[in-house]
Design an enzyme around this catalytic site. Structure first.
Site, PDB file in Angstrom:
ATOM      1  N   GLY A   1       0.784  -1.238   0.000  1.00 10.81           N
ATOM      2  CA  GLY A   1       0.000   0.000   0.000  1.00 10.81           C
ATOM      3  C   GLY A   1       0.807   1.274   0.000  1.00 10.81           C
TER       4      GLY A   1
ATOM      5  N   GLU B   1       4.255  -6.486   1.728  1.00 15.12           N
ATOM      6  CA  GLU B   1       3.916  -6.901   0.360  1.00 15.12           C
ATOM      7  C   GLU B   1       3.789  -5.710  -0.581  1.00 15.12           C
ATOM      8  OE1 GLU B   1       0.137  -8.602   1.271  1.00 15.12           O
ATOM      9  OE2 GLU B   1       0.985 -10.508   1.859  1.00 15.12           O
ATOM     10  N   PRO B   2       4.874  -5.019  -0.876  1.00 14.89           N
ATOM     11  CA  PRO B   2       4.758  -3.887  -1.800  1.00 14.89           C
ATOM     12  C   PRO B   2       4.524  -4.346  -3.236  1.00 14.89           C
ATOM     13  CG  PRO B   2       7.061  -4.257  -1.217  1.00 14.89           C
ATOM     14  CD  PRO B   2       6.259  -5.252  -0.430  1.00 14.89           C
TER      15      PRO B   2
ATOM     16  N   ARG C   1       2.783  -1.728  -6.021  1.00 14.35           N
ATOM     17  CA  ARG C   1       2.885  -0.471  -6.763  1.00 14.35           C
ATOM     18  C   ARG C   1       4.246   0.206  -6.601  1.00 14.35           C
ATOM     19  NH1 ARG C   1      -1.685   2.716  -7.569  1.00 14.35           N
ATOM     20  NH2 ARG C   1      -2.635   1.569  -5.847  1.00 14.35           N
TER      21      ARG C   1
ATOM     22  N   TYR D   1     -10.544   5.259 -10.850  1.00 19.18           N
ATOM     23  CA  TYR D   1     -10.220   5.905  -9.561  1.00 19.18           C
ATOM     24  C   TYR D   1      -9.954   7.406  -9.700  1.00 19.18           C
ATOM     25  CZ  TYR D   1      -8.446   1.058  -9.235  1.00 19.18           C
ATOM     26  OH  TYR D   1      -8.266  -0.297  -9.321  1.00 19.18           O
TER      27      TYR D   1
ATOM     28  N   CYS E   1     -14.550   3.627 -27.462  1.00 18.27           N
ATOM     29  CA  CYS E   1     -15.892   4.161 -27.654  1.00 18.27           C
ATOM     30  C   CYS E   1     -16.569   4.345 -26.309  1.00 18.27           C
ATOM     31  CB  CYS E   1     -16.700   3.238 -28.548  1.00 18.27           C
ATOM     32  SG  CYS E   1     -16.050   3.282 -30.197  1.00 18.27           S
TER      33      CYS E   1
HETATM   34  N1  LLP Z   1      -1.179  -7.108  -0.426  1.00 20.39           N
HETATM   35  C1  LLP Z   1      -2.510  -7.237  -0.529  1.00 20.39           C
HETATM   36  C2  LLP Z   1      -3.199  -8.219   0.305  1.00 20.39           C
HETATM   37  C3  LLP Z   1      -3.216  -6.429  -1.421  1.00 20.39           C
HETATM   38  O1  LLP Z   1      -4.530  -6.556  -1.504  1.00 20.39           O
HETATM   39  C4  LLP Z   1      -2.519  -5.505  -2.231  1.00 20.39           C
HETATM   40  C5  LLP Z   1      -3.234  -4.688  -3.200  1.00 20.39           C
HETATM   41  C6  LLP Z   1      -1.126  -5.408  -2.096  1.00 20.39           C
HETATM   42  C7  LLP Z   1      -0.484  -6.227  -1.172  1.00 20.39           C
HETATM   43  C8  LLP Z   1      -0.294  -4.474  -2.909  1.00 20.39           C
HETATM   44  O2  LLP Z   1      -0.624  -3.146  -2.694  1.00 20.39           O
HETATM   45  P1  LLP Z   1       0.277  -1.973  -3.352  1.00 20.39           P
HETATM   46  O3  LLP Z   1       1.607  -2.002  -2.647  1.00 20.39           O
HETATM   47  O4  LLP Z   1       0.405  -2.276  -4.780  1.00 20.39           O
HETATM   48  O5  LLP Z   1      -0.501  -0.747  -3.098  1.00 20.39           O
HETATM   49  N2  LLP Z   1      -5.925  -1.636  -8.863  1.00 20.39           N
HETATM   50  C9  LLP Z   1      -5.690  -0.648  -7.839  1.00 20.39           C
HETATM   51  C10 LLP Z   1      -4.896  -1.187  -6.700  1.00 20.39           C
HETATM   52  C11 LLP Z   1      -5.534  -2.397  -6.055  1.00 20.39           C
HETATM   53  C12 LLP Z   1      -4.680  -2.931  -4.964  1.00 20.39           C
HETATM   54  C13 LLP Z   1      -5.258  -4.182  -4.415  1.00 20.39           C
HETATM   55  N3  LLP Z   1      -4.468  -4.787  -3.425  1.00 20.39           N
HETATM   56  C14 LLP Z   1      -4.987   0.554  -8.461  1.00 20.39           C
HETATM   57  O6  LLP Z   1      -4.748   0.539  -9.660  1.00 20.39           O
HETATM   58  O7  LLP Z   1      -4.717   1.528  -7.785  1.00 20.39           O
END
Ligand code: LLP
Length: 421
Positions: free
Chosen positions: A238, A280-281, A283, A323, A350
């Protein structure tokens, strides 16, 4: 400034010519740097630590090979992501299986392929997992996904820990959780290892992560008092990245230190016995390393807007539609000009909502110029869709003046492959 933008020493015009547009381009050094930054900074004398790459952010064999080389673990949420990780040569015991509704097919596939680490999201899933493992002589490690009910300040669609979230078992269901842990602990083929939480995505506030740590440790203390040890705690991902100049993400070293210091403090305060901390990174490993190249097509003036059309759009980047995500861009073939042209960057789908950037000042441009949209590396390719039967763009990695193809551009043949004639 040079007129033509280079990515890792490769002129964008060369990339467009060789691979076509739209094109997902990743700076490979940047990907490696991000992995290393997590590996080097997510360490603490009081804990063992593990970094899992959340592969939903960007999954393909080439990316997961890089993750293997960088020696990170991987989190997968489907049979497809799992197969991709295996194909890339990731060790089965370095893969963690997430998901709120894993199907029996997926669970069996994972067990068959010797996946050891499972996150259990709800009560019924625990039963399904037990039933599947009992048909074999294997052993599984299980961590429970808890919904810590912390609302982080992010878009409602990417919040994952509000009280009505579909993910995890609510932290308020303490008795239910204890019964479940008891049943996992007493199962001969299951090793119960601890808890997991994830509070959302694109989070800028350290306080949200500190609150998550406090909430989870105080819960673990409660469990320990009842005789349930939780040696592992996974705090999810996150961590925010920079999309536009309005974004000021916490640097990786700071986020790592904040989380681990908070854990160490809580361990002392709550007198708990947590041994391993995981994150768990997704993004923040791939987001800023990736950009999308488009060819500028037609443009048009309406009473209130000047549109610039590109040869992609919501099929290769659904995030602005879904979003209201914001992006920065440049006319990558006119970098030496001033950004004084106010335009709306729209795609070719479209759908009126197919707008990538509602308003931005760009360099003067003409048809055939290239547009680069920055920070599209996370959830761009992975959320690609074939709306209007647009073809999925290629993915390339660039490094030290050289590019290499990672995913081929989809062909019409690929597109039509599954259609039964
Ligand atoms: N761990 C779990 C359990 C998660 O559900 C997620 C993301 C992550 C790790 C990784 O999170 P990050 O570090 O990438 O923020 N499609 C959306 C993002 C959905 C994220 C869902 N879970 C977007 O494009 O912003």
């Amino acid at each position: 400034m040079e007129k033509i933008l280079k990515i890792s020493g490769v002129p964008v015009t060369e990339l467009a010519k060789q691979y076509g547009t739209p094109l997902y381009v990743y700076d490979e050094k940047r990907l490696i740097q991000q992995c290393q930054s997590y590996k080097q900074n997510f360490v603490h004398p009081d804990f063992t630590t593990e970094v899992l790459y959340a592969s939903k952010a960007f999954s393909c064999v080439g990316m997961l090979r890089l993750i293997k080389e960088q020696d990170l673990c991987v989190d997968v949420v489907s049979m497809g992501e799992l197969a991709t990780a295996l194909e890339a040569g990731i060790d089965a015991n370095r893969i963690y299986f997430h998901g709120n509704n894993k199907t029996l097919e997926e669970i069996n596939y994972a067990i068959e392929h010797n996946i050891y680490h499972f996150f259990v999201d709800n009560l019924q899933e625990a039963d399904a997992l037990k039933a599947c493992i009992e048909k074999t002589d294997k052993v599984l490690s299980v961590m429970l996904r808890i919904n810590p009910c912390i609302e982080a300040h992010t878009h409602e669609f990417i919040q994952t820990a509000n009280i009505d979230s579909k993910f995890g078992i609510s932290i308020y269901s303490r008795d239910e959780i204890k019964v479940l842990i008891q049943s996992l602990k007493t199962h001969k083929q299951i090793v119960f290892e601890g808890l997991h939480a994830h509070i959302g995505s694109q989070i800028f506030e350290k306080e949200a992560f500190i609150k998550e740590v406090q909430t989870m440790f105080s819960f673990i203390k409660d469990l320990e008092q009842d005789g349930y040890s939780c040696p592992k705690l996974d705090l999810g991902g996150g961590f925010a990245i920079h999309y536009t100049d309005q974004d000021q993400p916490i640097p990786i070293h700071e986020v790592c230190q904040t989380i681990l210091d908070a854990c160490a403090q809580q361990q002392v305060d709550q007198k708990t016995h947590v041994k391993t901390i995981m994150i768990e990174p997704g993004r923040s490993i791939v987001g800023e390393a990736g950009s999308t190249l488009y060819t500028i097509g037609f443009s048009k003036q309406t009473p209130h807007k000047r549109y610039l059309f590109v040869d992609g759009g919501m099929s290769d980047n659904i995030r602005p539609c879904l979003y209201q995500a914001q992006y920065d861009a440049d006319v990558a073939t006119q970098m030496d000009s001033r950004k004084d042209q106010k335009v709306c960057v729209a795609g070719k789908c479209c759908e009126s909502g197919d707008v990538l950037i509602p308003e931005i000042k760009l360099q003067p441009f003409s048809q055939g110029d290239l547009l680069i949209v920055y920070s599209t590396g996370a959830y761009g390719f992975s959320m690609f869709n074939n709306y209007n039967r647009n073809l999925r763009p290629a993915v390339v990695f660039v490094k030290d003046g050289k590019s290499r193809l990672i995913v081929k551009r989809e062909s019409l043949e690929d597109l039509l492959k599954g259609d039964v004639r």
